[in-house]
Design a protein around this motif. Structure first.
Motif, PDB file in Angstrom:
ATOM      1  N   GLN A 167      87.336  75.882  29.827  1.00 36.96           N
ATOM      2  CA  GLN A 167      88.356  77.048  30.155  1.00 36.96           C
ATOM      3  C   GLN A 167      88.071  78.291  29.913  1.00 36.96           C
ATOM      4  OE1 GLN A 167      91.607  74.994  30.284  1.00 36.96           O
ATOM      5  NE2 GLN A 167      91.389  74.553  33.020  1.00 36.96           N
ATOM      6  N   HIS A 168      88.298  79.455  30.591  1.00 43.17           N
ATOM      7  CA  HIS A 168      88.148  81.186  29.495  1.00 43.17           C
ATOM      8  C   HIS A 168      89.437  82.086  30.868  1.00 43.17           C
ATOM      9  CE1 HIS A 168      84.137  80.134  31.721  1.00 43.17           C
ATOM     10  NE2 HIS A 168      84.804  81.793  31.800  1.00 43.17           N
ATOM     11  N   ASP A 169      89.357  83.127  29.707  1.00 46.52           N
ATOM     12  CA  ASP A 169      90.718  83.919  30.435  1.00 46.52           C
ATOM     13  C   ASP A 169      89.425  84.900  31.005  1.00 46.52           C
ATOM     14  OD1 ASP A 169      93.397  81.938  30.188  1.00 46.52           O
ATOM     15  OD2 ASP A 169      93.506  83.299  28.045  1.00 46.52           O
TER      16      ASP A 169
ATOM     17  N   ARG B 251      86.142  86.711  30.135  1.00 45.32           N
ATOM     18  CA  ARG B 251      84.491  87.483  30.030  1.00 45.32           C
ATOM     19  C   ARG B 251      84.076  89.177  30.187  1.00 45.32           C
ATOM     20  NH1 ARG B 251      81.130  83.164  33.687  1.00 45.32           N
ATOM     21  NH2 ARG B 251      79.590  84.948  33.595  1.00 45.32           N
TER      22      ARG B 251
ATOM     23  N   TYR C 115      83.461  85.748  25.866  1.00 49.01           N
ATOM     24  CA  TYR C 115      84.422  85.176  26.377  1.00 49.01           C
ATOM     25  C   TYR C 115      85.932  84.569  25.388  1.00 49.01           C
ATOM     26  CZ  TYR C 115      80.709  82.634  29.118  1.00 49.01           C
ATOM     27  OH  TYR C 115      79.633  82.412  30.024  1.00 49.01           O
TER      28      TYR C 115
ATOM     29  N   LYS D  39      90.055  83.441  25.223  1.00 49.68           N
ATOM     30  CA  LYS D  39      91.468  82.385  25.598  1.00 49.68           C
ATOM     31  C   LYS D  39      92.304  82.814  24.553  1.00 49.68           C
ATOM     32  CE  LYS D  39      92.958  79.011  27.595  1.00 49.68           C
ATOM     33  NZ  LYS D  39      93.425  79.079  29.200  1.00 49.68           N
TER      34      LYS D  39
ATOM     35  N   THR E 212      86.525  82.774  21.466  1.00 49.59           N
ATOM     36  CA  THR E 212      85.918  81.979  21.550  1.00 49.59           C
ATOM     37  C   THR E 212      84.308  81.608  21.493  1.00 49.59           C
ATOM     38  OG1 THR E 212      85.860  81.112  24.042  1.00 49.59           O
ATOM     39  CG2 THR E 212      87.476  81.054  22.471  1.00 49.59           C
TER      40      THR E 212
END
Lengths: 502, 1211
Positions: free
Chosen positions: B25-27, B29, B47, B49, B54
Motif C-alpha cells: 500500500q502507498h499513499d 505516487r 512511492y 507512505k 518508501t
C-alpha cells in the motif's frame, strides 16, 4: 484433463544486461527490513559462476529437489518420516557463510569524528552485530567474474565440458560470461511445500503462486533445504520462512511484478500457461532425457476447444483463458520451443522459463595476435553452422537448461540465429532468397514464425510483454467475507505481523 | 492432485496474505527523476507512505516514436532504483555543518568585530589563523550550526573577497546542468550576478571529444538511443553500454534481431561484449591504429578498386574532401608538406569578396577551374550578401552549379613528393600526390585535394610514386599488417571488419554506427583516435543518416532547452557577461600540477622536423593561449577588475570603450598583468569556492593530492618532485609553491562525500525526491520534470533556495560595504558561433610586437558590466528585461521572444521598481520560464528560429515547424507525461512525426552547413597549430609511456630499495557498474551487490606473479599518491593493466596506507593532468572557445601505477 492456470515468467537471457535493477526493485519492496537483509528473492548470477547462495546447485551438499529411482519420487532431503527425525538436526541447511553477513558502514563517524590528525572514514560493520567486519562475501560476489579461477571455474554446470574448452574459458580466446536472473520458480511440484512439516506452504489455485503462510510457519526450515533453487529464506527476526511471492498484490491489480516491471533490459515476459494437473506425476517420473518433452507436454493449447471447455469446467475465468491465448510465455515455451526451465532434473517442474543466450565467436591466437575464428566462406552470423564456435559452450547451457542434452540447446540457438539472418536479408539485402529459406527450414522454422519471434523479441510494449489476466478478487474474498463489507473495512484491520513461535 | 500440488483448502487461512498486501500500500505516487551525473534522464515514480518515501519504480508512459522502433520503457537502472536509500540513511546531510576550528575562530572574531566582513578579514588576513583551519580540512571536527550563521559566514567571505581581491576570485563548480537545470542555474546565476567564475566540466571530465568540434564544429551531437535501432552495423568502442547506458542497452540487444551485427572493441571482456557477434580486444588505447588500417582498406577497396556512387557523392557534398590545399615547401629543407586551404581572395575573380580569407575553393570539373562554392564560414558571417551559407555546390557570384573533383589522379599538372609524418617511428614517409598549379595574386601555387592527401596519408597505392605499401601485408603506415604491433589484432580480422563495414554502408546508405565513450576518450591523443574512426564514417557516408554516425556518450551535455536556460543560468537577462572558465586550464595552473612536469615536450609528439623549440613548457602555451584570446582565464588580472575600472575612470575614461582602451593600454605597457602569468602570487589565487551537485574535491579532482596540498593546505600523499623550474618562459616561477590558496570552501550536498568531508562548510541540500526541476538528456528526446515527493527532509533546502538565501545575505551586507552599483570589466576569449571565428587567419602574438593588440582580434575581448550587489537578490529572483529585448541564443541564432516574455510576466508577475517582471522566486517558476522561452518547448519560437536560420542559409526551413506553432509545454504538461522535444535549428536533427533523433540529419537533408571553416565535415584541419603538431590529417601518435610521464620514478626507486614486491601496470579507470560516478557508490544496495568496497581488478597472471589472491588487500601507488583496497582477479582483465572503476570515495572503508602513512586516497590520488597544447588553438573557425565546447581536456588514462599485495591494513 484437469486444467489449471499458472502465471509464468519468461527470461530472455540473450537480452539480459546484468544490471540487477530487478534485484533492487524486489529488495526495496519486500526484503528491506530486519531479518530479511540477506534475502534476495530475485537475484542475478554471473555465469559461469557459483551463484547465490554459493554453489546452490551442489545438491550433493544441499540435498534439494527430488530424486526418482524409476519407482518412486522422493525428496532428496528425506522421506516424510525421515524428515520428522531430522527436524532438530539438518546438516543440509545453508549457513551464513553460504549466504553472507549483511554489512553496512559506520557513516555517522564522518559527521561525528572529532578533530584529528587524519581523515575519518566509515568502516564496514555487520548489520547483524554492529561490529566491524571483514567483508568476505556478498550476494553477488562473483559479479562479472568471467575467467575467474575460483568462481567461474567451480561452476557445477561445467561438468562434462571438455578440459581444453574449460582451459580456454580462462584465456582471451574464449573468456566469457552471461547472466542468470533467478526468482522462485513457483514449481508445479514444489519441494519446499513437500518438505514443510507444518503444511504452511501452499500453491494458490488461481495463479499457481507458491506462498509460505506466515501465520502457520513454525520455523522448521525444511523448505530452505528442500528447495533445490535455494529460494526460500529463513527470517531470523520473525522466525518465519519467506520467499518470492511473485508480487501477488501487484498481479492481482493488473500490474507486473516489480522485477519484471523494472527490467530495463526488457528481458522479462509474464503470461498465463494452462497445464494439465493430472499429468504432473507422469511428467516428473520419466528418464532424464525425456524430462524436457514431458514438461512441455503438460502445457496445454489454450486455443483447443477441449482445453477451453475443461478449463471452464474447472472454474477458470474467461479472462484467464484469453490471457493464456495471448501469453508470451506460451509462445516462447510451447509454440516456438525457444524457452526451457532451469534444471528440470530437479523434478520440481519449475514454471519460470529461460531463452538461452547467444555469445560472441571464439578466437585463436596466432603469433601473439588475436584473430577471430571465422570460417572463410561464411559472411553473416558465422556461428549458425558452427555452434561449437560460440564462447559459451553449448554443453554448459545444456547442463543448466536441458539435463545436458546439447541438441535441445542447439536447436534454440539456430532458431535465434535464423531470426537474425532472415531479418538481415530482409532489411539490408532486401532479398529473401532460396538460400535464406533453406536456412530457415534447417532451423526448423519459417518466415511467419521468425517474423513473430522478431516482433515479440524486440517490439513489445509493456502490455504485450506482460499479459496479466484480470483477477476476480471479489470471488476469492467472498470465501471469508462479503466483498461489500470488505469495501468499507479493508485497511482498517490492525496489521498483524508474523510473530516468532506463533 | 493434492498430493502433487498442495493448493489451499482453507480459504480463510489466506487472509494472512494481507501481510504483503499491506506492505504494497502507498499513499501517493509522484513523477520525478534523478538529478546529477547520469545520462539516463529516466522518468520515475516515487512511492510515498506515511509521508515517507518508501521505494521507486520506473514510469512507463513515454510517448511512442514511429512504428517499428521498440518502446523506450522501462528506463531506469540499478543505481536509480537505489536512490530512496539515501533520503533517510546515516550518510544524509541533515543540518548545516562547519569545521570546529573555523567556527571557533569566527565566533571569537565576531566578539571583537560587530561587522561580519571585518570579522572574516581578521581571520583570513592572519596567516596563523588561516593556516590553522586549512590544516584541519578533511580531518573531522565538524559542528552543526544554524542556517543564519552559515549564511553570514559565507556572505562575509564573499563580500570581503569582492572588495579585497575582486569578484573573479570567487569560483563555483557544478557539473552537467541538463539533469537538474534549475539547481545548476541557482549557483551559476548567483555567480554571474556577482561577477564570479563558473568552471566548466565537460572538458575537465575529458568527456568532451575534441574531435567533434574539430570535424563538425559541434560540441557533441548524438543519436537518441532509439536511433540505434535504425542501424545495421554497430561498433561499440570504449563504451560499456550495459554499465553506463543501462536504460538504453536494450535497443542494442534488440536491433541484433532486426539483423544488425554488433562488434565490441574493448581490451577487457566487458559486459556489452556478452551479446556481441565479435569481440575485438584491441590493446588499451590503441584503437587509432586499428581504425587507421580500416580506413586504409576502405579507401583502397571502395574508392580505388571500385567506386561506390553513394560514397563519392557524399564526400563531395558533405565533406571537405574536394577542397584545395596548398602544398608548402619548407624554406630550408625544400621538403613539401600539405599546408593550408587555398583562400578564395587569392584568385582574381574572388579577390574582393567579403571575408575572402574565409572562403575556400574546389576544382570544378565543368569549368576546369578552381571555383568558390557557397557555405564556407566566410558566407556564414557575411553581411553584404547573406543567404549563401548553405551546402549547395554552387558559385555564389554566378549562381552556377559546380561539380568538384575529388581527386586529381585522372588529370594533373604535376606530382609532388610530400613528406608525411610517421610519429610511431619519429620519421618521415615520402609519398607523391597529384597536383595542379593555380595562379594567385602572389604567384603560382601548387594545390591538391584533401581527398588526394588522404590517399597519401593512408598510404593507399593508386599509381603515385613514393613509399606506398605494395600490399596489406607490408608493414608500413597504415596497412592492416602495420597495425598488428600496436593493437595485437591479426590483420585478417581488420580486413574482414573493414570489408563488412564498407559493404554494410553501401547496402544501407550509411547505417553504420559507432557508439563510443570514455574508455577511449580519456587517452591523451583521444582526438586522433576519434578522428580515425570518424574518417571511416565519413568515407562511407554514415554521418547525418538515421542509424549511422558517431554516437559519443560521455557526460550528459544536452540541455535541450539550451537557448532559454543559458540566458537564465548566466544572468544574461540582466545584461551580465558571465565569466566562464575552462577547468582543465584552471586546475592545471592553480592547483600547481604544471610545476610537477617537464611540459608537453615530455609526453606529446611533434613532427620529426618540428620548428618548435625544445624548451617550451605546456604552461607557456597556456599563457599564450590566454593572451591571444584563445582560452579564458580567471582571475583575469593581477589586480581586482573592479579596481582596474575605478582607476581607469579616475584617469579620465568616461565610457565603456575608453575603459577598455585604458585596460588594453595598461596590458600592453605591462602596468597590468594577466593572473595566469603569475598564478602562485597571493593576489592571483582563487579564494572562495562553491561546490554543488558535484564532487569537485573527490571524483572530479584529477590530481587530487595536489588539490589537497595547493588548494586546501591540508595533508596529502604525493611525493612527486617539482620539475618545471627553469623550463618555463611565460610564467613567474616561485621557488616555493603556495599551499592552501583557498580561504573558504562551501559544499552543498545531501550526502557526506569526499568533497563535503574536505570542505569548510557543508550545507544540506534537498535530494532529488525533494525538489522541483527540469531534466533532459541526449539519450532520449523527452522533457522530464523533477518533483518533490516529500518536503526537503530535516533542515535541507533545494539548491535554488540555498543560493537565494546566500544572495539575500550578500545583498544585506552589500548595503553597507558595496551600496552603489560598480563597474566591472570582464575578459573573454574569442567566441565560437560569433564573428570572432574570423579573428585570426594566422597565429600571432601582440606581446612580441608581431601585431597590434586589438581586443576581440588579436587578444581577448573585454566587456564592461555594472554590478549592483545591494540588489543582487532582487535580480536573482526576477527575470530581467534584457531577455525580452535581446531574445535567446544558441548556435549563433538569436531568437526573438518579447511576446513570450510579456506573457510570462503576466502569468508569474513580480513587481520590481515599479515594473512587472516574471518572477523566479520558486524553482517551478524558473522551470516555467525555461520552458516558455525555448524553441524545443515552444512551437512558435521553433518556427521563428527557423525563420532566422532561413535568412542565414537561403534555404526553405520553416516548414519543419509549421505544424508545431500551437505547441506550448508547461510544467504541468510534463508532469502529466514526458513530452517530446520539438524540431528546432538550435539542434541538428529532424524529429518530426516520431522520427528518431540523429545528429546532422538537418544538415544533410536541408543543406545547413556544419559550423566549420568549410561548412562541411573536416578530414583536414589547417589551423597553424595543427600543421605544427602534425595533426592536420588523421594520424596515429603513440601513447606516452611511463617514462614520459614522470610519475613513477620515485616510486620505482622505493620498490627497488625497499624490495617491495610491486609491478608497474597501466591504471584504467572505466565507469563503474555500482555507481554513477561517485554517487550511489557508498549506497548500501550497491555496496551489497558488489564487494562492499572499490575493488582493484587484476589479470589472473599478473596477480599470480604478485602472489595476490582474490580479495587480498593491495596497495596501488605512484608518485602522485596512493590507493588501498582489495583485489579482484579475473582473466577478463588484460594483462599489464589494473582496472579501478572510477570515482571512488575516500569516505567509505578506506584504510591507512602502509607506504605513505596517512589515510589512503582515491582513484584520482594516482592521477595528474597533462594538457594537449594543440587543443588550445583559438580564434579560428571551429577552433574558437565556448565553455564545455572547446579547449584541452583533462585526460587521465595514460597513468601508470605500482600494485603490491599487503597484509590487512589498519583503519
Amino acid at each position: 484433463m484437469n486444467v489449471r492456470a499458472h502465471m509464468s515468467m519468461l527470461f530472455h537471457l540473450d537480452k539480459c544486461i546484468g544490471c540487477h535493477t530487478c534485484s533492487v526493485a524486489c529488495k526495496n519492496l519486500w526484503t528491506d527490513r530486519k531479518g530479511a537483509e540477506y534475502m534476495w528473492w530475485n537475484n542475478v548470477e554471473t555465469r559461469p559462476g557459483t551463484g547465490y547462495p554459493t554453489q546452490w546447485e551442489s545438491q550433493e551438499r544441499f540435498n534439494g529437489g527430488w530424486e526418482w529411482d524409476r519407482k518412486t519420487l522422493r525428496l532428496r532431503l528425506h522421506s516424510r518420516l525421515g524428515g520428522l527425525m531430522k527436524l532438530f538436526f539438518n546438516p543440509s541447511l545453508p549457513t551464513l557463510d553460504d549466504y553472507y553477513e549483511p554489512f553496512t558502514f559506520r557513516f555517522q563517524d564522518l559527521f561525528n569524528a572529532p578533530a584529528g590528525d587524519d581523515q575519518p572514514t566509515a568502516i564496514p560493520v555487520s548489520m547483524l552485530t554492529g561490529d566491524p567486519i571483514d567483508i568476505k562475501t556478498s550476494p553477488n560476489w562473483d559479479d562479472d567474474l568471467g575467467g575467474s579461477n575460483i568462481y567461474a571455474w567451480n561452476d557445477p554446470n561445467l561438468k562434462d565440458v571438455p578440459e581444453n574448452v574449460r582451459q580456454q574459458l580462462q584465456e582471451l580466446e574464449r573468456v566469457v560470461y552471461n547472466y542468470l536472473p533467478r526468482i522462485c520458480n513457483h514449481c508445479l511440484n514444489p519441494a519446499c511445500a513437500a518438505a514443510c512439516p507444518t503444511g504452511a506452504i501452499y500453491k494458490r489455485a488461481e495463479d499457481g503462486v507458491v506462498l509460505v503462510n506466515e501465520n502457520k510457519c513454525r520455523a522448521w526450515r525444511m523448505c530452505v533445504s528442500g528447495c533445490p533453487y535455494k529460494k526460500v529464506y529463513y527470517n531470523w527476526s520473525t522466525g518465519k520462512s519467506e520467499k518470492c511471492i511473485l508480487c501477488f498484490p501487484r498481479l492481482e491489480t493488473g500490474q507486473a511484478t516489480a522485477c519484471a516491471h523494472s527490467c530495463v533490459g526488457r528481458i522479462r515476459y509474464l503470461g498465463v500457461l494452462l497445464y494439465d494437473a493430472d499429468r504432473i506425476p507422469q511428467a516428473v517420473m520419466v528418464p532424464d532425457d525425456e524430462l524436457i518433452e514431458a514438461h512441455r507436454s503438460l502445457i496445454l493449447d489454450p486455443f483447443d476447444a477441449q482445453v477451453i471447455e475443461a478449463a471452464q469446467a474447472n472454474g477458470i475465468e474467461d479472462s484467464w483463458i484469453s490471457a493464456a491465448q495471448n501469453s508470451p510465455a506460451y509462445k516462447f515455451v510451447k509454440v516456438w520451443s525457444l524457452a526451457l526451465p532451469l534444471h528440470p532434473e530437479y523434478r520440481t517442474m519449475p514454471m519460470m522459463y529461460y531463452v538461452p543466450p547467444l555469445s560472441p565467436i571464439v578466437s585463436v591466437i596466432e603469433e601473439d595476435l588475436f584473430k577471430l575464428d571465422f570460417a572463410n566462406d561464411v559472411r553473416d552470423f558465422e556461428v549458425f553452422d558452427r555452434l561449437d564456435a560460440t564462447r559459451l559452450p553449448i554443453k554448459y547451457l545444456a547442463n543448466l537448461f536441458s539435463v545436458g542434452n546439447e541438441s535441445v540447446i542447439a536447436a534454440i540457438m539456430r532458431k535465434l540465429l535464423a531470426v537474425r539472418i532472415y531479418m538481415r536479408r530482409k532489411t539490408v539485402d532486401h532479398d529473401i532468397d532460396k538460400k535464406t529459406l533453406a536456412m530457415l527450414a534447417e532451423a526448423g522454422t519459417d518466415m511467419q514464425e521468425v517474423e513473430a519471434i522478431y516482433k515479440l523479441t524486440t517490439q513489445p510494449n509493456l502490455a504485450e510483454s506482460f499479459v496479466i489476466p484480470k483477477y476476480h478478487r471479489e470471488t476469492t474474498i467472498e470465501a471469508w467475507t462479503d466483498p461489500f463489507d470488505q469495501k468499507g473495512e479493508t485497511g482498517f484491520g490492525a496489521i498483524r505481523p508474523p510473530r516468532r513461535g506463533e | 492432485m493434492a498430493k502433487w500440488t498442495k493448493e489451499t483448502c482453507a480459504p480463510v487461512e489466506r487472509k494472512w496474505e494481507e501481510f504483503y498486501r499491506n506492505r504494497h500500500q502507498h499513499d501517493k505516487r509522484v513523477r520525478t527523476t534523478h538529478g546529477v551525473n547520469c545520462t539516463g534522464g529516466c522518468s520515475w515514480e516515487v512511492y510515498v507512505k506515511d509521508g515517507i518515501v518508501t521505494w521507486e519504480l520506473q514510469a512507463t508512459d513515454y510517448p511512442a516514436l514511429e512504428d517499428g522502433i521498440p518502446p523506450y520503457e522501462p528506463r531506469g537502472c540499478q543505481r536509480g532504483i537505489s536512490f530512496s536509500w539515501y533520503l533517510y540513511s546515516p550518510i544524509r546531510v541533515k543540518y548545516p555543518y562547519v569545521r570546529g576550528v573555523l567556527l571557533d575562530l569566527w565566533r571569537e572574531a565576531r566578539q571583537t568585530h560587530p561587522d561580519p566582513v571585518d570579522a572574516w578579514q581578521s581571520i583570513v588576513n592572519d596567516t596563523k589563523k588561516r593556516a590553522s583551519f586549512q590544516q584541519a580540512r578533511g580531518k573531522g571536527g565538524f559542528r552543526r550550526i544554524s542556517w543564519d550563521e552559515a549564511q553570514e559566514i559565507i556572505a562575509a567571505s564573499v563580500v570581503h573577497t569582492v572588495k579585497a581581491h575582486g569578484p573573479d576570485r570567487i569560483i563555483g563548480f557544478s557539473p552537467i546542468p541538463a539533469m537538474s537545470q534549475v539547481s545548476f542555474a541557482a549557483g551559476s546565476r548567483f555567480l554571474a550576478l556577482l561577477g564570479g567564475v563558473s568552471l566548466s566540466f565537460y572538458d575537465w571530465y575529458c568527456d568532451l571529444p575534441p574531435a567533434s568540434p574539430e570535424v563538425w564544429g559541434e560540441q557533441t551531437d548524438v543519436h537518441e538511443s532509439a536511433d540505434w535501432y535504425n542501424s545495421r552495423f554497430i561498433s561499440v568502442m570504449g563504451a560499456n553500454l550495459n554499465m553506463t547506458r543501462t536504460p538504453d542497452a536494450h535497443f542494442v540487444a534488440e536491433v541484433r534481431y532486426a539483423g544488425a551485427k554488433l562488434t565490441v572493441f574493448s581490451p577487457d571482456f566487458s559486459q556489452v561484449a556478452k551479446y556481441a557477434d565479435s569481440w575485438i580486444p584491441v590493446h588499451a588505447g590503441q584503437d587509432t591504429a586499428f581504425w587507421m588500417a580500416v580506413d586504409h582498406v576502405l579507401l583502397k577497396e571502395f574508392f580505388i578498386d571500385r567506386q561506390v556512387p553513394y560514397f563519392n557523392n557524399y564526400l563531395k557534398k558533405y565533406t571537405d574532401s574536394p577542397f584545395l590545399i596548398e602544398i608548402e615547401e619548407n624554406g630550408s629543407t625544400k621538403e613539401a608538406k600539405p599546408g593550408r586551404y587555398l583562400r578564395a581572395n587569392r584568385l582574381s575573380p574572388y579577390q574582393n569578396t567579403e571575408h575572402g580569407d574565409w572562403k575556400l575553393l574546389v576544382w570544378d570539373r565543368l569549368s576546369g577551374k578552381p571555383r568558390m562554392p557557397q557555405g564556407t564560414i566566410g558566407h556564414r558571417w557575411e553581411k553584404q550578401e547573406p543567404g549563401k551559407w548553405n551546402l549547395e555546390m554552387r558559385d555564389p557570384l554566378t549562381g552556377e552549379e559546380l561539380d568538384p573533383e575529388l581527386s586529381f589522379t585522372e588529370a594533373y599538372d604535376d606530382t609532388c613528393l610530400l613528406a608525411l609524418d610517421d610519429f610511431a617511428k619519429s620519421a618521415e614517409i615520402k609519398r607523391c600526390v597529384p597536383v595542379r598549379y593555380v595562379q594567385t595574386g602572389q604567384g603560382r601555387v601548387m594545390v591538391t585535394t584533401v581527398f588526394d592527401l588522404l590517399m597519401a596519408q593512408f598510404g593507399v597505392p593508386h599509381g603515385m610514386a613514393g613509399q606506398y605499401p605494395k600490399s596489406y601485408d607490408e608493414d608500413m603506415p597504415y596497412t592492416p599488417a602495420w597495425q598488428e604491433k600496436y593493437t595485437g589484432i591479426h590483420r585478417d580480422t581488420v580486413l574482414r571488419f573493414a570489408r563488412e563495414w564498407g559493404e554494410n554502408a553501401e547496402k544501407t546508405n550509411g547505417k553504420n554506427l559507432i557508439i563510443i565513450g570514455s574508455g577511449v576518450n580519456h587517452w591523451y591523443h583521444n582526438n586522433l583516435l576519434y578522428r580515425s574512426a570518424i574518417t571511416a564514417l565519413m568515407l562511407t557516408g554514415c554521418v547525418g543518416v538515421n542509424g549511422g554516425g558517431l554516437a559519443h556518450y560521455v557526460g550528459q551535455e544536452k540541455v535541450a532547452n539550451q537557448a532559454s536556460w543559458s540566458t537564465i543560468a548566466f544572468a544574461q537577462d540582466w545584461g551580465k557577461v558571465p565569466r566562464q572558465q575552462n577547468t582543465p586550464s584552471f586546475h592545471y595552473v592553480h592547483s600547481d600540477q604544471w610545476r610537477y612536469e617537464r611540459g608537453y615536450q615530455a609526453y606529446d609528439c611533434l613532427p620529426a622536423q618540428s620548428k618548435v623549440e625544445n624548451k617550451e613548457h605546456t604552461m607557456d602555451m597556456q599563457v599564450r593561449a590566454v593572451r591571444r584570446g584563445w582560452l579564458p582565464f580567471f582571475p583575469q588580472f593581477n589586480r581586482s577588475s573592479l579596481e582596474v575600472v575605478r582607476d581607469s575612470v579616475a584617469s579620465g575614461a568616461s565610457n565603456d570603450n575608453e575603459i577598455i582602451r585604458n585596460v588594453v593600454d595598461k596590458l600592453k605597457k605591462g602596468e597590468l598583468g594577466f593572473a595566469v602569468e603569475d598564478p602562485d602570487a597571493a593576489q592571483n589565487w582563487p579564494r572562495v569556492w562553491f561546490i554543488w551537485r558535484g564532487n569537485a574535491l573527490g571524483s572530479s579532482s584529477k590530481g587530487h593530492e595536489y588539490f589537497l596540498r595547493h588548494y586546501l593546505g591540508t595533508h596529502d600523499s604525493a611525493i612527486a618532485p617539482e620539475m618545471a623550474g627553469g623550463t618555463t618562459h611565460e610564467v613567474v616561477y616561485h621557488d616555493k609553491a603556495p599551499q592552501g590558496k583557498l580561504d573558504l570552501v562551501v559544499d552543498l550536498n545531501f550526502r557526506m562525500d569526499t568533497s563535503a568531508l574536505y570542505s569548510d562548510m557543508v550545507l544540506p541540500t534537498a535530494t532529488w525526491y525533494e525538489k522541483d526541476d527540469l531534466n533532459t538528456t541526449d539519450l532520449h528526446s523527452f522533457l522530464n520534470p523533477m518533483q518533490a515527493a516529500v518536503v526537503p527532509a530535516w533542515e535541507s533546502k533545494s539548491d535554488w533556495e540555498i543560493y537565494k538565501a546566500i544572495a539575500l545575505s550578500v545583498s544585506t551586507l552589500a548595503q553597507v560595504h558595496l551600496p552603489e552599483p560598480v563597474r566591472d570589466v570582464v575578459m573573454l576569449p574569442l567566441q565560437h558561433d560569433t564573428p570572432d571565428e574570423l579573428a585570426q587567419p594566422h597565429v600571432c602574438d601582440w606581446k612580441t610586437g608581431q601585431v597590434e593588440a586589438i581586443p576581440g582580434q588579436t587578444m581577448p575581448k573585454f566587456r564592461v558590466v555594472t554590478r549592483d550587489y545591494a540588489h543582487l537578490y532582487e535580480q536573482m529572483v526576477s527575470l530581467g528585461l534584457e531577455v525580452g529585448k535581446n531574445g535567446v541564443s544558441a548556435h549563433g541564432l538569436t531568437i526573438p521572444v518579447a511576446e513570450e516574455y510579456n506573457r510570462l510576466a503576466e502569468r508569474q508577475p513580480r513587481q520590481v521598481d515599479g515594473q512587472t517582471l516574471p518572477s523566479l522566486v520558486d524553482a517551478r517558476e524558473v522551470a516555467e520560464a525555461i520552458l516558455a522561452l525555448d524553441p524545443v518547448s515552444n512551437g512558435e519560437l521553433a518556427y521563428r528560429a527557423f525563420e532566422v536560420e532561413q535568412h542565414k542559409t537561403g534555404q526553405d526551413l520553416s516548414d519543419l515547424a509549421e505544424g508545431l506553432r500551437d505547441v506550448r509545454y508547461t510544467f504541468d504538461d510534463i508532469v502529466a507525461q514526458p513530452r517530446r522535444f520539438l524540431t528546432t535549428p538550435t539542434w541538428s536533427g529532424i524529429i518530426n512525426k516520431g522520427r528518431a533523433y540523429t545528429p546532422f540529419s538537418m544538415n544533410v537533408e536541408r543543406l545547413i552547413p556544419w559550423r566549420t571553416l568549410t561548412g562541411r565535415q573536416h578530414f583536414y584541419l589547417d589551423h597553424e597549430g595543427y600543421l605544427e603538431w602534425g595533426e592536420n590529417l588523421p594520424t596515429y601518435k603513440p601513447r606516452p609511456d611511463h617514462l614520459m610521464l614522470d610519475e613513477t620514478q620515485l616510486s620505482l626507486a622505493a620498490v627497488k630499495e625497499d624490495k617491495l614486491e610491486g609491478k608497474m601496470l597501466n591504471l584504467i579507470t572505466p565507469h563503474g557498474k555500482w555507481s554513477m560516478h561517485s554517487t550511489y557508490s557508498e549506497n548500501e544496495r550497491m555496496m551489497t551487490l558488489s564487494r562492499g568496497d572499490y575493488p582493484v581488478w587484476l589479470n589472473d597472471k599478473d596477480a599470480a606473479e604478485l602472489h595476490i589472491n582474490d580479495n587480498d588487500w593491495v596497495e596501488v601507488f605512484n608518485d602522485n599518491g596512493v590507493f588501498v583496497q582489495r583485489a579482484i582477479v579475473s582473466a577478463r582483465i588484460p594483462p599489464g593493466t589494473t582496472f579501478i572503476y572510477h570515482a571512488t570515495e575516500r569516505t567509505v572503508g578506506i584504510p591507512k596506507s602502509p607506504l605513505r602513512g596517512k589515510r589512503a586516497g582515491m582513484n584520482n590520488s594516482l592521477t595528474r593532468i597533462r594538457l594537449k597544447p594543440v587543443l588550445m588553438s583559438g580564434g579560428y573557425a571551429q577552433f574558437t572557445y565556448a565553455i564545455n565546447y572547446w579547449g584541452p581536456t583533462g585526460n587521465n588514462r595514460d597513468t601508470f601505477v605500482f600494485v603490491r599485495r599487503i597484509e590487512p591494513p589498519e583503519f
